[in-house]
Design an enzyme around this catalytic site. Structure first.
Site, mmCIF file in Angstrom:
data_model
loop_
_atom_site.group_PDB
_atom_site.id
_atom_site.type_symbol
_atom_site.label_atom_id
_atom_site.label_comp_id
_atom_site.label_asym_id
_atom_site.label_seq_id
_atom_site.Cartn_x
_atom_site.Cartn_y
_atom_site.Cartn_z
ATOM 1 N N CYS A 1 0.643 1.111 -3.346
ATOM 2 C CA CYS A 1 -0.655 1.957 -2.239
ATOM 3 C C CYS A 1 0.011 2.598 -1.341
ATOM 4 C CB CYS A 1 -1.844 0.095 -1.563
ATOM 5 S SG CYS A 1 -1.930 -0.875 -2.684
ATOM 6 N N HIS B 1 -4.677 2.061 4.936
ATOM 7 C CA HIS B 1 -3.406 1.301 4.290
ATOM 8 C C HIS B 1 -1.956 1.748 4.711
ATOM 9 C CE1 HIS B 1 -1.174 -1.779 1.798
ATOM 10 N NE2 HIS B 1 -1.154 -2.023 2.895
#
Length: 586
Positions: free
Chosen positions: A81, A142
């Site tokens: 990610c 993130h």
């Protein structure tokens, strides 16, 4: 007379049609389109209908593909990610921004870590902002939050070109849902528990020995052991014992609105925010980045979709995400913006093969491609869906087999917005507009470099004159159990150490003939073997000469939890709030 009138009418109609086809398209291209970007989390390329899945229902994503362009060789710049999204936002390999790790922490671990997307990186959101776009991010970030204090927000979306942010500054984890096994640093937590128990047992043994006279020891030493043990326990349990409060939060701009977040209404809140953003900015131009929390574990799915798919909880979650895509596309239609919006759908990397609950598969399917999430070289970890739609500008029902990258979105949207790419740094992405419109037949990429953390695992060479797509693997993960196709004993495959195999000469495949990477070539089976390996080797040397040292954002120091950096809606450590109420109607 009738024939003469009909002839004049026909000429006028044809002239008018030609005018609108030519100048209408030109006007559409000259004006700044709205830009809508969908990015799924952990979705496998084999999970949606337009890529061959006939059991999970994804009618809205499939509609995008029918009405636009579908890429079959769309590649993420990283199989995890944080680095993949950093590359997507900046158009640069994550190693250039310091978002590639040389340790086992390959993604950000905490909201209260100090690492994140550096302030000197220029995202496409910032460039579009400079071109008059209103920019918004709904969903997962993130990319870090703070650097030195709990509210400096140096890594925050609003410090990277977004005018509006609503969503998770972190990512979903099993820890975010009650009664789910912990997901964050499970092996380390187990060791810390063991060490804490050993210390406790030692203190109890010494105390009992002292009381019974079997051990001659001073109470001060026992007290010292007790103090050290207590401090040790507090030092780690204060972070890992409250992950749900520290990481599972929602923010609106700079303010925490839910801590911890209530998963049962998160999807509705995200959808509501996306639709509201489109309505508020319908006079445009706008950039809306919808960064889904779906389909990452724990796969929390609302009751409306539970048990409705043929693939358990994972399939339910995919179908809920597709429904959300449909609702957002409907809002474009309602505002009359469909034909003036450039829309894109992709996943940040491949499906998570090791995500399981007993015999139930909780991760995605990567189709015919080997490997999955976390695997830097194998296709299953990096080949993702890539779908574009812009009615009247991009041809409908088109399939493109050329190598492309998620990093290409950066120069593509900057071009559409009339912006100029930064000239003071290397941009690895390429403008896709000529390829998408059919004006170019070949990808601009000759080489693509596939990293696992900061380690180069594989390289792809597109030999355009022959159509061959060579791929050399320098490092591959060791599957567990052997031949299983994933690292089931480890949760995710490592990038370095004893968990990988180094290949000299590299494993070589021709993806144009063997997309599943099932049959490695050799000098005996491939006459061009040595030539290809030398060519790729020279490309690696040239690529490495373009790299400059930068601070590592995912270093061990940056990765650890720092209480003074913790986003908190109260007075730390009393961090809990619910400012959303039940306002979830779209």
């Amino acid at each position: 007379v009738i024939l003469l009138c009909f002839r004049r009418y026909l000429i006028t109609a044809l002239t008018s049609c030609l005018f609108w086809n030519t100048f209408g398209l030109s006007a559409a291209m000259d004006s700044k389109p709205n830009i809508l970007l969908f990015l799924a989390d952990d979705l496998g390329i084999g999970d949606i209908g337009c890529y061959g899945n006939n059991t999970i229902r994804t009618p809205n994503i499939d509609r995008l593909a029918r009405e636009g362009v579908r890429l079959t060789q769309h590649i993420a710049a990283a199989p995890l990610c944080t680095p993949s999204r950093a590359a997507f936002l900046t158009g640069r390999y994550p190693i250039r921004s310091g978002m590639a790790s040389s340790n086992r922490y390959r993604a950000l671990q905490w909201n209260a870590g100090s690492g994140g997307l550096p302030a000197n990186e220029t995202t496409f959101a910032r460039l579009l902002q400079q071109q008059g776009y209103t920019t918004g991010l709904i969903g997962k970030w993130h990319q870090g939050v703070n650097c030195e204090s709990f509210n400096d927000h140096c890594h925050h979306p609003l410090n990277h070109g977004f005018d509006y942010f609503y969503g998770m500054p972190f990512t979903l984890l099993n820890n975010c849902q009650e009664n789910k096994p912990p997901e964050l640093d499970v092996a380390l937590q187990a060791k810390l528990w063991v060490y804490s128990q050993i210390i406790t047992l030692a203190v109890l043994t010494l105390t009992a020995g002292k009381l019974t006279g079997l051990i001659s020891i001073r109470w001060k030493i026992i007290a010292c052991f007790t103090l050290v043990g207590g401090l040790f326990f507090i030092s780690w349990y204060s972070s890992y014992g409250f992950v749900q409060y520290w990481n599972c939060i929602l923010m609106r701009n700079h303010d925490v609105t839910e801590q911890p977040m209530r998963l049962e209404r998160t999807a509705s809140l995200m959808l509501k925010e996306a639709v509201s953003f489109i309505k508020r900015n319908r006079h445009g131009p706008f950039l809306l980045f919808v960064s889904f929390l779906h389909v990452h574990t724990p796969l929390f799915t609302t009751a409306k979709f539970l048990g409705k798919s043929r693939h358990g909880l994972y399939g339910d979650n995919v179908e809920e995400m597709d429904w959300m895509v449909g609702k957002i596309l409907d809002s474009l239609d309602k505002e009359g913006l469909k034909n003036h919006t450039f829309t894109y759908f992709a996943s940040d990397h491949g499906g998570h093969l090791e995500a399981q609950d007993g015999s139930a598969q909780l991760g995605g399917w990567n189709g015919i491609y080997k490997g999955g999430k976390g695997m830097g070289g194998w296709e299953g970890g990096i080949r993702v869906p890539g779908v574009f739609r812009w009615p009247g500008v991009l041809p409908s029902g088109t399939v493109i087999d050329e190598p492309t990258s998620l990093m290409d979105i950066y120069p593509t949207v900057v071009h559409l917005a009339g912006g100029i790419l930064p000239q003071d740094r290397v941009i690895d992405g390429r403008n896709l507009v000529p390829l998408l419109r059919g004006r170019a037949q070949k990808s601009e990429h000759e080489f693509l470099f596939h990293y696992c953390g900061s380690y180069l695992h594989a390289v792809r060479w597109y030999q355009k004159d022959s159509g061959a797509i060579w791929k050399a693997h320098y490092v591959t993960p060791i599957f567990h159990p052997p031949g299983a196709g994933a690292c089931y004993g480890k949760g995710i495959c490592p990038c370095l150490g004893e968990g990988v195999t180094h290949h000299d000469p590299p494993l070589l495949f021709d993806l144009s003939r063997d997309p599943s990477e099932a049959k490695p070539l050799s000098a005996d089976t491939e006459p061009l073997f040595d030539t290809v390996i030398r060519k790729i080797g020279r490309a690696v040397e040239e690529h490495r000469r373009t790299l400059t040292p930068v601070p590592e954002q995912l270093s061990l120091y940056n990765a650890v939890w720092k209480p003074w950096l913790q986003p908190c809606c109260g007075t730390f450590p009393f961090c809990w709030c619910d400012k959303e109420g039940d306002s979830t109607q779209v």
